[in-house]
Enzyme design. Structure first.
Site, mmCIF file in Angstrom:
data_model
loop_
_atom_site.group_PDB
_atom_site.id
_atom_site.type_symbol
_atom_site.label_atom_id
_atom_site.label_comp_id
_atom_site.label_asym_id
_atom_site.label_seq_id
_atom_site.Cartn_x
_atom_site.Cartn_y
_atom_site.Cartn_z
ATOM 1 N N ARG A 200 0.998 -1.182 0.016
ATOM 2 C CA ARG A 200 -0.017 0.227 -0.110
ATOM 3 C C ARG A 200 0.759 1.287 0.093
ATOM 4 O O ARG A 200 2.034 1.127 0.438
ATOM 5 C CB ARG A 200 -0.847 -0.079 1.183
ATOM 6 C CG ARG A 200 -1.829 -1.142 1.610
ATOM 7 C CD ARG A 200 -2.489 -1.278 2.673
ATOM 8 N NE ARG A 200 -3.435 -2.255 2.959
ATOM 9 C CZ ARG A 200 -3.045 -3.399 3.537
ATOM 10 N NH1 ARG A 200 -2.097 -3.648 4.172
ATOM 11 N NH2 ARG A 200 -3.995 -4.413 3.481
ATOM 12 N N LYS A 224 -1.626 -2.549 8.147
ATOM 13 C CA LYS A 224 -2.673 -1.927 9.168
ATOM 14 C C LYS A 224 -2.641 -2.758 10.301
ATOM 15 O O LYS A 224 -2.260 -3.812 10.486
ATOM 16 C CB LYS A 224 -4.054 -2.458 8.346
ATOM 17 C CG LYS A 224 -4.270 -1.455 7.173
ATOM 18 C CD LYS A 224 -5.667 -1.742 6.592
ATOM 19 C CE LYS A 224 -6.078 -0.991 5.274
ATOM 20 N NZ LYS A 224 -7.428 -1.380 4.607
ATOM 21 N N HIS A 301 -3.088 2.431 -5.465
ATOM 22 C CA HIS A 301 -3.838 1.149 -5.297
ATOM 23 C C HIS A 301 -4.174 0.390 -6.280
ATOM 24 O O HIS A 301 -4.336 -1.041 -6.162
ATOM 25 C CB HIS A 301 -4.881 1.788 -4.530
ATOM 26 C CG HIS A 301 -5.523 0.473 -3.373
ATOM 27 N ND1 HIS A 301 -4.698 0.420 -2.003
ATOM 28 C CD2 HIS A 301 -6.779 -0.114 -3.520
ATOM 29 C CE1 HIS A 301 -5.277 -0.566 -1.657
ATOM 30 N NE2 HIS A 301 -6.614 -0.817 -2.084
ATOM 31 N N ARG A 304 -1.378 -1.926 -6.891
ATOM 32 C CA ARG A 304 -1.270 -3.122 -6.027
ATOM 33 C C ARG A 304 -2.340 -4.135 -6.618
ATOM 34 O O ARG A 304 -2.020 -5.228 -6.689
ATOM 35 C CB ARG A 304 -1.895 -2.401 -4.802
ATOM 36 C CG ARG A 304 -2.077 -3.612 -3.612
ATOM 37 C CD ARG A 304 -2.558 -2.894 -2.399
ATOM 38 N NE ARG A 304 -3.156 -3.790 -1.478
ATOM 39 C CZ ARG A 304 -2.751 -4.419 -0.495
ATOM 40 N NH1 ARG A 304 -1.349 -4.403 -0.475
ATOM 41 N NH2 ARG A 304 -3.171 -4.906 0.432
ATOM 42 N N HIS A 327 -3.460 -9.219 3.671
ATOM 43 C CA HIS A 327 -4.944 -9.202 3.904
ATOM 44 C C HIS A 327 -5.404 -10.164 5.011
ATOM 45 O O HIS A 327 -4.969 -11.154 5.212
ATOM 46 C CB HIS A 327 -5.721 -9.744 2.472
ATOM 47 C CG HIS A 327 -5.768 -8.846 1.520
ATOM 48 N ND1 HIS A 327 -5.975 -9.182 0.073
ATOM 49 C CD2 HIS A 327 -5.759 -7.549 1.153
ATOM 50 C CE1 HIS A 327 -6.066 -8.189 -0.645
ATOM 51 N NE2 HIS A 327 -5.825 -7.314 0.089
ATOM 52 N N TYR A 336 -9.387 -10.572 -6.723
ATOM 53 C CA TYR A 336 -8.523 -10.810 -7.671
ATOM 54 C C TYR A 336 -8.671 -12.017 -8.780
ATOM 55 O O TYR A 336 -8.184 -11.884 -9.837
ATOM 56 C CB TYR A 336 -7.079 -10.402 -7.638
ATOM 57 C CG TYR A 336 -6.724 -9.372 -6.335
ATOM 58 C CD1 TYR A 336 -6.988 -7.983 -7.081
ATOM 59 C CD2 TYR A 336 -6.726 -9.531 -5.099
ATOM 60 C CE1 TYR A 336 -6.889 -7.069 -6.225
ATOM 61 C CE2 TYR A 336 -6.286 -8.368 -4.235
ATOM 62 C CZ TYR A 336 -6.472 -7.141 -5.089
ATOM 63 O OH TYR A 336 -6.401 -5.847 -4.332
#
Length: 355
Positions: A200, A224, A301, A304, A327, A336
């Site tokens: 990210r 995150k 993004h 990404r 994730h 995806y």
């Protein structure tokens, strides 16, 4: 941001989240802004106590906010408000939880925008060519110095002050060429790293030099919730990073003031003034590179998304891609596979005679 009489409660809630949920600084900032805007609206309506707010009031707030915000933004705002009132009830700040049954807006499932593999290759090739072009300009700027020296030689009988005035523009041109070259090297390294790793943009700008392990060709990424993961990168990204660190970064670092230099001493990527690069500049680099390469306009993004899709197209395991992207849910990564299937169907339609 407007302040409210409920700022103390918001501060306590955000501190609770920071200590117990490990949310990122950006998420905490967004939650604070969402709650401040929500409670400011109720304050304007005459509310002086959180216990006065009802479920109907919250639904009314949602109706007002949804006029100007997308469903994805409304979903985040609703999560923030629900979390706040749940915390307030559990900690005795309110007598009830009016948001307990507040519904989160459903977000339509959309396929992420991606580049094709050839478009991604074109994007990176153009960035690499820009480095070579700017280095050539830099050499041209450096070559101008002997010209000015020659002119100075012809007027050797003039004062030293006159010679210094003649040489000053040449030195300035040389510095400008060096800076432009350094920025091109930085931009190429950013694009290569984003595409090679799928990280990210917030993770990119927070990286330090020590996070790179060239011997194993991996980077340590803090994602995150301050979760760390190790992500591999390829030879093109390694070459771009080495060029930036050895040649470009020292040039931009010299432009920093002492205070800025100390704060950005460990930063992997620097801005034009020598400080740690910020997300806005990184996004602008990607958008500008897409325009110059003549590929569809994309964000970091989307780069990404492209990296994840191309990995799956190349046969990577879904779990491996999930780990690489950071994730927490496999469901997020599965989007995806849909992109890959859509691209397969398009290629099938173009290539198969009985499609």
């Amino acid at each position: 941001m407007s302040s409210t009489q409920f700022d103390g409660d918001i501060d306590s809630f955000v501190s609770y989240l920071k200590s117990n949920r490990g949310l990122s600084a950006n998420t905490l900032k967004a939650y604070r802004a969402d709650l401040t805007a929500c409670l400011h609206l109720f304050e304007l309506r005459g509310v002086t106590d959180l216990n006065e707010i009802t479920l109907d009031d919250l639904r009314s707030w949602m109706a007002v906010e949804s006029r100007d915000h997308a469903r994805s933004s409304m979903a985040r705002k609703t999560v923030a408000v629900r979390g706040f009132f749940a915390w307030a009830y559990e900690h005795g700040v309110t007598n009830t939880d009016p948001a307990a049954t507040l519904m989160t807006p459903s977000i339509p499932s959309t396929l992420p925008a991606v580049l094709t593999e050839s478009q991604a290759e074109q994007l990176l090739d153009v960035a690499e060519q820009a480095v070579a072009t700017n280095q050539y300009k830099g050499d041209g700027g450096a070559a101008a110095a002997p010209g000015s020296g020659k002119a100075a030689g012809k007027t050797a009988d003039k004062s030293a002050d006159t010679v210094n005035r003649n040489e000053a523009p040449a030195r300035a041109d040389k510095r400008d060429n060096a800076r432009v070259t350094a920025e091109s090297q930085r931009n190429a390294a950013i694009l290569e790293l984003l595409y090679a790793t799928g990280i990210r943009v917030a993770e990119l700008v927070s990286m330090d030099i020590a996070d790179i392990d060239f011997s194993n060709r991996t980077i340590k990424v803090t994602g995150k919730g301050n979760k760390q993961r190790v992500v591999p990168f390829g030879l093109p990204a390694q070459r771009a990073l080495e060029t930036w660190l050895e040649q470009g970064r020292p040039v931009l670092a010299r432009t920093a003031t002492d205070a800025v230099k100390s704060r950005a001493a460990n930063a992997l990527f620097l801005g034009a003034r020598g400080g740690r690069i910020d997300q806005r500049i990184a996004r602008d680099i990607v958008h500008r590179a897409a325009r110059e390469a003549g590929v569809p306009d994309i964000s970091p993004h989307a780069l990404r998304h492209s990296a994840a899709t191309h990995m799956l197209d190349g046969g990577a395991d879904l779990r491996e891609v999930q780990e690489m992207l950071g994730h927490s849910s496999l469901k997020t990564t599965q989007r995806y596979t849909h992109v890959s299937i859509e691209q397969l169907k398009n290629r099938y339609g173009q290539a198969f005679p009985r499609a």
